[in-house]
Design a protein around this motif. Structure first.
Motif, PDB file in Angstrom:
ATOM      1  N   SER A 299       0.836  -1.210   0.000  1.00 24.07           N
ATOM      2  CA  SER A 299       0.000   0.000   0.000  1.00 24.07           C
ATOM      3  C   SER A 299       0.868   1.256   0.000  1.00 24.07           C
ATOM      4  CB  SER A 299      -0.950   0.014   1.201  1.00 24.07           C
ATOM      5  OG  SER A 299      -1.782  -1.117   1.190  1.00 24.07           O
ATOM      6  N   GLU A 300       1.576   1.468  -1.093  1.00 27.78           N
ATOM      7  CA  GLU A 300       2.408   2.657  -1.247  1.00 27.78           C
ATOM      8  C   GLU A 300       1.562   3.908  -1.018  1.00 27.78           C
ATOM      9  OE1 GLU A 300       4.490  -0.384  -3.974  1.00 27.78           O
ATOM     10  OE2 GLU A 300       2.553  -0.067  -2.992  1.00 27.78           O
ATOM     11  N   THR A 301       1.983   4.715  -0.053  1.00 28.81           N
ATOM     12  CA  THR A 301       1.164   5.854   0.368  1.00 28.81           C
ATOM     13  C   THR A 301       1.939   7.160   0.376  1.00 28.81           C
ATOM     14  OG1 THR A 301      -0.394   4.546   1.662  1.00 28.81           O
ATOM     15  CG2 THR A 301      -0.111   6.836   2.341  1.00 28.81           C
ATOM     16  N   SER A 302       3.114   7.172   0.945  1.00 36.60           N
ATOM     17  CA  SER A 302       3.901   8.399   1.071  1.00 36.60           C
ATOM     18  C   SER A 302       5.127   8.321   0.168  1.00 36.60           C
ATOM     19  CB  SER A 302       4.325   8.605   2.530  1.00 36.60           C
ATOM     20  OG  SER A 302       4.862   7.405   3.072  1.00 36.60           O
ATOM     21  N   ILE A 303       5.596   9.492  -0.290  1.00 37.83           N
ATOM     22  CA  ILE A 303       6.704   9.501  -1.249  1.00 37.83           C
ATOM     23  C   ILE A 303       7.483  10.800  -1.113  1.00 37.83           C
ATOM     24  CG2 ILE A 303       5.293  10.477  -3.111  1.00 37.83           C
ATOM     25  CD1 ILE A 303       6.809   8.583  -5.047  1.00 37.83           C
ATOM     26  N   ALA A 304       8.798  10.707  -1.285  1.00 35.04           N
ATOM     27  CA  ALA A 304       9.663  11.884  -1.271  1.00 35.04           C
ATOM     28  C   ALA A 304      10.747  11.692  -2.318  1.00 35.04           C
ATOM     29  CB  ALA A 304      10.293  12.090   0.108  1.00 35.04           C
ATOM     30  N   ALA A 305      11.120  12.776  -3.007  1.00 35.65           N
ATOM     31  CA  ALA A 305      12.153  12.747  -4.043  1.00 35.65           C
ATOM     32  C   ALA A 305      13.381  13.503  -3.556  1.00 35.65           C
ATOM     33  CB  ALA A 305      11.622  13.366  -5.327  1.00 35.65           C
ATOM     34  N   VAL A 306      14.481  12.777  -3.343  1.00 36.21           N
ATOM     35  CA  VAL A 306      15.731  13.362  -2.852  1.00 36.21           C
ATOM     36  C   VAL A 306      16.900  12.520  -3.352  1.00 36.21           C
ATOM     37  CG1 VAL A 306      14.974  14.570  -0.763  1.00 36.21           C
ATOM     38  CG2 VAL A 306      15.313  12.112  -0.692  1.00 36.21           C
ATOM     39  N   ALA A 317      12.040   7.833  -1.943  1.00 36.98           N
ATOM     40  CA  ALA A 317      11.730   7.080  -0.728  1.00 36.98           C
ATOM     41  C   ALA A 317      10.218   6.927  -0.687  1.00 36.98           C
ATOM     42  CB  ALA A 317      12.226   7.803   0.518  1.00 36.98           C
ATOM     43  N   ILE A 318       9.747   5.696  -0.468  1.00 38.27           N
ATOM     44  CA  ILE A 318       8.312   5.417  -0.497  1.00 38.27           C
ATOM     45  C   ILE A 318       7.921   4.651   0.752  1.00 38.27           C
ATOM     46  CG2 ILE A 318       6.469   4.183  -1.722  1.00 38.27           C
ATOM     47  CD1 ILE A 318       7.872   4.734  -4.317  1.00 38.27           C
ATOM     48  N   GLY A 319       6.816   5.091   1.373  1.00 35.94           N
ATOM     49  CA  GLY A 319       6.322   4.440   2.586  1.00 35.94           C
ATOM     50  C   GLY A 319       5.194   3.480   2.294  1.00 35.94           C
ATOM     51  N   GLY A 320       5.284   2.279   2.888  1.00 37.22           N
ATOM     52  CA  GLY A 320       4.232   1.272   2.775  1.00 37.22           C
ATOM     53  C   GLY A 320       3.259   1.397   3.931  1.00 37.22           C
ATOM     54  N   PHE A 321       2.035   1.821   3.641  1.00 36.47           N
ATOM     55  CA  PHE A 321       1.043   2.082   4.679  1.00 36.47           C
ATOM     56  C   PHE A 321       0.681   0.812   5.442  1.00 36.47           C
ATOM     57  CE2 PHE A 321      -3.456   2.379   5.976  1.00 36.47           C
ATOM     58  CZ  PHE A 321      -3.413   3.503   6.778  1.00 36.47           C
ATOM     59  N   ALA A 322       0.507  -0.299   4.726  1.00 36.73           N
ATOM     60  CA  ALA A 322       0.079  -1.544   5.367  1.00 36.73           C
ATOM     61  C   ALA A 322       1.243  -2.365   5.896  1.00 36.73           C
ATOM     62  CB  ALA A 322      -0.743  -2.389   4.391  1.00 36.73           C
ATOM     63  N   SER A 323       2.438  -2.131   5.374  1.00 37.65           N
ATOM     64  CA  SER A 323       3.603  -2.924   5.806  1.00 37.65           C
ATOM     65  C   SER A 323       4.478  -2.206   6.812  1.00 37.65           C
ATOM     66  CB  SER A 323       4.442  -3.330   4.592  1.00 37.65           C
ATOM     67  OG  SER A 323       4.751  -2.202   3.785  1.00 37.65           O
ATOM     68  N   ASN A 324       4.148  -0.936   7.133  1.00 40.45           N
ATOM     69  CA  ASN A 324       4.866  -0.172   8.157  1.00 40.45           C
ATOM     70  C   ASN A 324       6.367  -0.108   7.880  1.00 40.45           C
ATOM     71  OD1 ASN A 324       2.375  -0.023   9.358  1.00 40.45           O
ATOM     72  ND2 ASN A 324       2.876  -1.308  11.112  1.00 40.45           N
ATOM     73  N   ASN A 325       6.719   0.268   6.653  1.00 36.25           N
ATOM     74  CA  ASN A 325       8.134   0.379   6.321  1.00 36.25           C
ATOM     75  C   ASN A 325       8.344   1.383   5.207  1.00 36.25           C
ATOM     76  OD1 ASN A 325       7.062  -1.110   4.216  1.00 36.25           O
ATOM     77  ND2 ASN A 325       8.280  -2.939   4.584  1.00 36.25           N
ATOM     78  N   ILE A 326       9.612   1.741   4.999  1.00 36.06           N
ATOM     79  CA  ILE A 326       9.993   2.702   3.972  1.00 36.06           C
ATOM     80  C   ILE A 326      11.091   2.084   3.123  1.00 36.06           C
ATOM     81  CG2 ILE A 326      11.040   4.967   3.546  1.00 36.06           C
ATOM     82  CD1 ILE A 326       9.727   5.897   6.166  1.00 36.06           C
ATOM     83  N   VAL A 327      10.922   2.161   1.815  1.00 32.95           N
ATOM     84  CA  VAL A 327      11.905   1.614   0.888  1.00 32.95           C
ATOM     85  C   VAL A 327      12.599   2.767   0.165  1.00 32.95           C
ATOM     86  CG1 VAL A 327      10.204   1.369  -0.991  1.00 32.95           C
ATOM     87  CG2 VAL A 327      12.295  -0.019  -1.014  1.00 32.95           C
TER      88      VAL A 327
END
Length: 566
Positions: A299-306, A317-327
């Motif tokens: 459930s990719e929800t949050s994103i930042a470009a850096v 950087a992308i946050g997984g809403f359902a998996s509670n992690n950031i890739v």
């Protein structure tokens, strides 16, 4: 046979020497620094001479998060290895600056910068307070409206008057409402722009997609797959909505140049589809069909470009809403992203913000986690990896987060929006990435969105808050502290805008300063020597409203700023 070596040597000499692409050696201001003044030049040094004609506004672009696309001029050192960009106007205090060089910049040998180059830095803020004063509460609704769900806001200068305006996105009414700054840091009436392609729009970011020098806006819809795009217009503020297609449930949206061609592209995090999408700009401000991929989180929800690995190429950087992690997804410079590192956080990451929070020069990430009311702070190692440093209590249903140097001490503080608590939590950075001394800023019914920006151009960061149930904008104003003058002796000119007089504080310097006032054509209108704090009453001949240029000369150093006369 004796002449064979000479023949071979001649053949070797005739072969082209293996050319190498020019590489960036250093830049000033430094990437991720927080010390640049609003008028500072940008200087980039290369390892070989550049073909100067290839450096121009289409290949060397500067964008302020709130000030927008920055025009300017270019100059070179004698060896053409160093290019300096001089901004045509001042940046805003406290804003995030993006510098992009394209792959059209070439060396004198004709070799382009491989995949372009990009970096970010911050404009400093003047010392202020973490305890700000409530100055206004403004309704976002029209007469007769109830619950339009005002969520998501952008504080860019959309009418080019050098004050931060406010664009509020409404989820239920499905439009944007543009509040223009009145020149004092306040907002009055708004202009409404409809969004027929949208369905519960929210996440947004500014850019200049078509290179016309105007701020454009991209907005993602949470209940369909559409990205709404509003092109800036110097007459109407924005043109009518156009749209592009990503994937279902766009909860996060960011802007970056994925392939170094100089045209800003869009990346979205799509919660319903559990994907992320890349929409590549076709070079006209419209977008090619989306490239949609799985980031490897749920459930990719949050994103930042850096730039996560310090190679001058913007990553994600992308946050997984359902998996509670950031890739972390590393860009190869051609718009191909590879997952590198996945880091657990303490809850469901609803929104991300990025900056160097611990002063090591590397990009770090802060995550607002909705499921447990905490903010997670993750340190970047400069190679694309993240490490969870700590999580801080915020409040129930943490929705949004912003970074900025609120107190002007040279580090990034954060504010988190707490929907369930109907408030916002501000944390102070101690300079090493540890946060403490929380402050609570109350809302009315919901804590929805928070933004740091200098609304009144005094150099101190103010706080703007959005309540999506009450449908109000809540304005808190910072108090500019004069400790900046005591520390550095830097002269301060205020107010801005002004009427018939200006206050000048020369700080604690033992040297006098010379104040000069010019019109925008560069004609000198007034000059005076100042040795301490002084109020200057301007002559009646300086009566026209509009912009003026104030110049301060002290010990041979000259600084300029633009002032508005009401």
């Amino acid at each position: 046979m004796k002449i064979l070596p000479l023949i071979v040597g001649a053949i070797l000499l005739a072969q082209p020497i293996n050319a190498q692409a020019p590489e960036v050696v250093s830049m000033s201001p430094d990437a991720q620094s927080l010390t640049a003044l609003p008028t500072d030049f940008i200087t980039i040094t290369f390892d070989q001479p550049l073909e100067e004609a290839t450096v121009n506004p289409a290949t060397f672009m500067v964008f302020g998060r709130w000030s927008g696309p920055m025009p300017g001029t270019f100059s070179f050192n004698g060896s053409s290895t160093e290019v300096t960009f001089t901004p045509a106007r001042s940046f805003f205090y406290g804003e995030w600056i993006t510098v992009r060089l394209t792959n059209a910049i070439q060396s004198t040998g004709g070799d382009p910068i491989t995949n372009g180059y990009a970096f970010n830095y911050w404009i400093k803020t003047l010392p202020g307070s973490l305890d700000q004063t409530l100055v206004n509460q403004i309704s976002v609704e029209q007469a007769g409206e109830t619950f339009i769900q005002s969520y998501g806001a952008y504080a860019g200068d959309v009418n080019d008057d050098e004050f931060t305006d406010l664009v509020v996105v409404t989820e239920t009414a499905e439009d944007i409402r543009v509040f223009l700054n009145d020149g004092t840091g306040d907002y009055n009436t708004f202009t409404l722009f409809d969004m027929p392609a949208s369905n519960r729009p929210s996440t947004n970011e500014g850019s200049d997609f078509n290179h016309d020098g105007q701020i454009d806006l991209a907005i993602g819809s949470t209940a369909n797959n559409k990205v709404s795009v509003f092109m800036g217009d110097d007459t109407t503020i924005f043109d009518a909505e156009t749209d592009a297609t990503a994937d279902q449930g766009i909860r996060g949206l960011t802007v970056l140049d994925v392939n170094g061609d100089g045209w800003d592209d869009i990346a979205t995090a799509n919660r319903i589809a559990s994907t992320y999408s890349i929409l590549v700009n076709d070079g006209t401000g419209t977008f090619n069909p989306a490239i949609t991929l799985d980031a490897g989180v749920d459930s990719e929800t949050s994103i930042a470009a850096v730039d996560l690995n310090n190679d001058g190429i913007t990553d994600l950087a992308i946050g997984g809403f359902a998996s509670n992690n950031i890739v972390t997804l590393i860009n190869n410079g051609l718009g191909v992203f590879t997952a590198l590192d996945t880091t657990p956080v303490s809850g469901s990451p609803w929104m991300l913000a990025a900056g160097d929070i611990n002063g090591d020069g590397n990009v770090d990430i802060v995550s607002c986690n909705s499921s447990n009311g905490e903010v997670s702070v993750l340190a970047g190692d400069g190679n694309g990896n993240l490490t969870l440093l700590a999580s801080y209590t915020s409040g129930d249903f943490c929705l949004a987060i912003d970074l900025g140097d609120v107190d002007g001490d040279g580090d990034l503080d954060f504010i988190a929006s707490n929907f369930g608590n109907a408030d916002f939590t501000l944390y102070e950075n101690d300079g090493s990435g540890n946060f403490s001394n929380p402050r609570t800023y109350p809302s009315v019914q919901a804590g929805s969105c928070a933004i740091f920006h200098d609304r009144n151009n005094d150099g101190a960061m103010d706080i703007t808050l959005i309540d999506e149930i009450e449908d109000v904008i809540i304005l808190y104003e910072n108090t500019l502290l004069n400790s900046e003058d005591k520390i550095t002796g830097t002269p301060v000119i205020y107010p801005n805008p002004f009427t018939d007089q200006l206050n000048i504080n020369a700080g604690n310097s033992t040297f006098p300063i010379v104040f000069r006032l010019y019109d925008v054509q560069g004609r000198l209108l007034y000059t005076e020597e100042v040795t301490s704090a002084k109020t200057i009453r301007l002559p009646n001949t300086i009566s026209a409203t509009g912009f003026y240029i104030a110049e301060i000369e002290q010990e041979g150093q000259i600084s300029r700023t633009k002032l508005l006369k009401k």
